[in-house]
Scaffold this active site. Structure first.
Site, PDB file in Angstrom:
ATOM      1  N   LYS A  12      -5.227  -0.381  -1.810  1.00 19.99           N
ATOM      2  CA  LYS A  12      -4.629  -0.383  -0.482  1.00 19.99           C
ATOM      3  C   LYS A  12      -4.811  -1.737   0.218  1.00 19.99           C
ATOM      4  CE  LYS A  12      -3.673   4.127  -0.554  1.00 19.99           C
ATOM      5  NZ  LYS A  12      -4.168   4.551  -1.875  1.00 19.99           N
TER       6      LYS A  12
HETATM    7  C1  LIG Z   1      -3.684   5.510  -2.730  1.00 18.08           C
HETATM    8  C2  LIG Z   1      -4.250   5.497  -4.090  1.00 18.08           C
HETATM    9  C3  LIG Z   1      -3.494   5.921  -5.194  1.00 18.08           C
HETATM   10  C4  LIG Z   1      -2.101   6.480  -5.049  1.00 18.08           C
HETATM   11  O1  LIG Z   1      -1.168   5.505  -4.656  1.00 18.08           O
HETATM   12  P1  LIG Z   1       0.235   5.933  -4.021  1.00 18.08           P
HETATM   13  O2  LIG Z   1       0.873   4.673  -3.607  1.00 18.08           O
HETATM   14  O3  LIG Z   1      -0.093   6.825  -2.866  1.00 18.08           O
HETATM   15  O4  LIG Z   1       0.976   6.663  -5.083  1.00 18.08           O
HETATM   16  C5  LIG Z   1      -4.059   5.825  -6.449  1.00 18.08           C
HETATM   17  N1  LIG Z   1      -5.320   5.361  -6.614  1.00 18.08           N
HETATM   18  C6  LIG Z   1      -6.077   4.963  -5.576  1.00 18.08           C
HETATM   19  C7  LIG Z   1      -7.468   4.488  -5.831  1.00 18.08           C
HETATM   20  C8  LIG Z   1      -5.567   4.998  -4.285  1.00 18.08           C
HETATM   21  O5  LIG Z   1      -6.317   4.592  -3.259  1.00 18.08           O
END
Ligand SMILES: *Cc1c(COP(=O)(O)O)cnc(C)c1O
Length: 498
Positions: free
Chosen positions: A114
């Site tokens: 993120k």
């Molecule tokens: C948010 C997240 C995901 C999923 O990603 P999306 O964009 O919501 O599909 C997968 N792994 C981790 C560690 C995340 O923080």
């Protein structure tokens, strides 16, 4: 000059807006998501891009989609986002393990992918506010399955002209994730647990967002909402960058030749990350298969197989909590595109989803999904993938990445497809220490997550990130928990609106 990219709602009831306006709004007023009216092609060749730094690559990609930002503005945002907050100059390094390339997207401040988008979103948002002469204070309202919350808090803490409120499922995140959030400093930050799961948090946030009455009340008090969730196009665009960057890197290192195809595997929850890969493909990165990996909450696996999206099922808490999602918001953007950019179709399917929890797509739409492959991994398979990579290759991965790794292995076995593959590695193993230690048969219930991290470090010789050590003794600053029906009240309390 390239043609300006404008953004319209997937549900279509509104006029097109410029990129900066779409970022400021977050979600369209009709409840739809903003989508670009066309996807521009990369201007430089991937061979040329392979000579560029991450920051320069980011500029090459983002300038094509955020067309109303000036070069100076964009470069300012990029330089402030991708700096020493990341623990490597490469920003997103590639690591080879067992014949695949792991694109490590967790080297930022909060050790999950993120950070790739949320370290730049506050700059894009405040720049957009300036460009549009916004006088109100911007209130970032966010639902999190664990990682978005902290990354958004870290990005927006103490940013002038903004406040940020994060809702997380009280019993649905890892201890380290929770601790990261509740120790967040900054007078403009607010963290609230809800008695419910992520879908409840996300639905609640969307409801507050699109409620005309609440928005008017906010405006009267000098506030307006925006979103840091991946429904915001300002999250999605920066995520396209690392797919371009990783392809260029493989070219530069001679792992592939000009024009070769690669496959991409993405551990998926809200469908934002993999949608960014889909957009990267449309911009000219030769991605053959987009492999969508789910955990036991396998709504997307079933969708790709059957063409029916059905959220009516039991919600399972897994060791990959950031993917414990039954309503993948960003899938709406893909639905809109495969319907031929048709807002009418999208709006009626989303209405069905809202009313009955399911919808079917047509055969013609299904045909347009041929680049996607859906797979899922059980808890057992996820743990086995962690153990296998560590014991056979000395590579340590977190549970989310392990879901992708396991799905990839099953995909190769099923298809025999040996195309060079990039697996999105979305979190540091230290964010999910106990699960990783369980997978390695070294869990110890008498130890807390920090003690366990020390054990993992001894075992793996992988350093514990600063993001973990720094919260060990930090003070808890947020301890509020509310019912899922009381989210509006909690927002107003924080903003001191009667
Ligand atoms: C948010 C997240 C995901 C999923 O990603 P999306 O964009 O919501 O599909 C997968 N792994 C981790 C560690 C995340 O923080």
């Amino acid at each position: 000059m390239a043609k300006e990219v404008l953004y319209s709602s997937t549900r279509g009831a509104l006029d097109k807006v410029k990129a900066s306006e779409a970022i400021l709004k977050g979600l369209a007023k009709d409840g739809g998501l903003f989508v670009p009216d066309h996807i521009p092609s990369l201007e430089k060749s991937l061979r040329e891009i392979s000579e560029l730094s991450y920051q320069e690559t980011a500029y090459e990609v983002m300038k094509l989609l955020l067309t109303d930002f000036t070069e100076e503005e964009l470069r300012y945002c990029i330089e402030h986002a991708y700096d020493s907050k990341f623990d490597t100059k490469e920003i997103a390094p590639l690591a080879e393990c067992g014949g695949a390339y792991y694109l490590e997207l967790y080297h930022g401040a909060t050790i999950a992918f993120k950070d790739m988008a949320l370290s730049i979103l506050p700059y894009l948002m405040t720049t957009a506010a300036k460009k549009n002469n916004v006088k109100n204070e911007i209130v970032i309202l966010t639902a999190t399955s664990g990682d978005t919350g902290k990354a958004a808090l870290a990005g927006f803490a103490d940013v002038k002209g903004t406040k940020i409120i994060v809702f997380y499922p009280k019993n649905g995140v890892s201890p380290i994730q929770e601790r990261q959030m509740v120790t967040q400093t900054g007078d403009n930050t607010c963290v609230i647990g809800i008695e419910g799961n992520f879908d409840d948090a996300q639905t609640g946030v969307k409801k507050i967002f699109t409620d005309e009455r609440i928005c008017k009340e906010l405006d009267a008090n000098g506030f307006q909402f925006s979103s840091a969730n991946s429904i915001n196009i300002g999250r999605l665009v920066p995520q396209i960058v690392y797919y371009v960057y990783s392809y260029a890197k493989l070219l530069k290192e001679g792992r592939i030749s000009d024009g070769d195809a690669i496959n991409v595997v993405v551990p998926t929850g809200n469908f934002g990350n993999i949608l960014a890969a889909y957009y990267a493909k449309q911009m000219g990165v030769n991605i053959a298969k987009l492999i969508c990996a789910s955990n036991s909450n396998k709504v997307l696996f079933d969708f790709f197989k059957s063409g029916t999206y059905d959220r009516n099922r039991e919600f399972v808490l897994t060791s990959s909590p950031s993917m414990d999602i039954l309503i993948s918001s960003n899938l709406e953007r893909l639905i809109y595109h495969i319907a031929g950019d048709d807002a009418g179709t999208d709006a009626s399917l989303m209405k069905e989803l809202n009313e009955s929890g399911k919808y079917d797509i047509t055969d013609a739409m299904k045909e347009k999904l041929s680049d996607f492959y859906g797979g899922y991994a059980t808890e057992e398979e996820t743990f086995a993938a962690i153990k296998d990579a560590f014991e056979n290759y000395g590579y340590l991965m977190d549970t989310h990445t392990a879901v992708a790794s396991s799905v990839y292995k099953k995909y190769v076995k099923e298809t025999g497809d040996n195309t060079v593959t990039v697996i999105a590695s979305t979190a540091s193993p230290y964010k999910f220490t106990r699960s990783v230690m369980t997978a390695l048969s070294h869990n110890d219930d008498s130890k807390d997550d920090f003690e366990l991290a020390e054990k993992l470090c001894e075992l793996s010789k992988v350093d514990i990130p600063e993001a973990v050590t720094s919260i060990r003794t930090a003070k808890v600053l947020h301890d509020k928990v509310v019912a899922k029906t009381d989210m509006e009240k909690a927002v107003k309390e924080f903003l001191k609106i009667q």
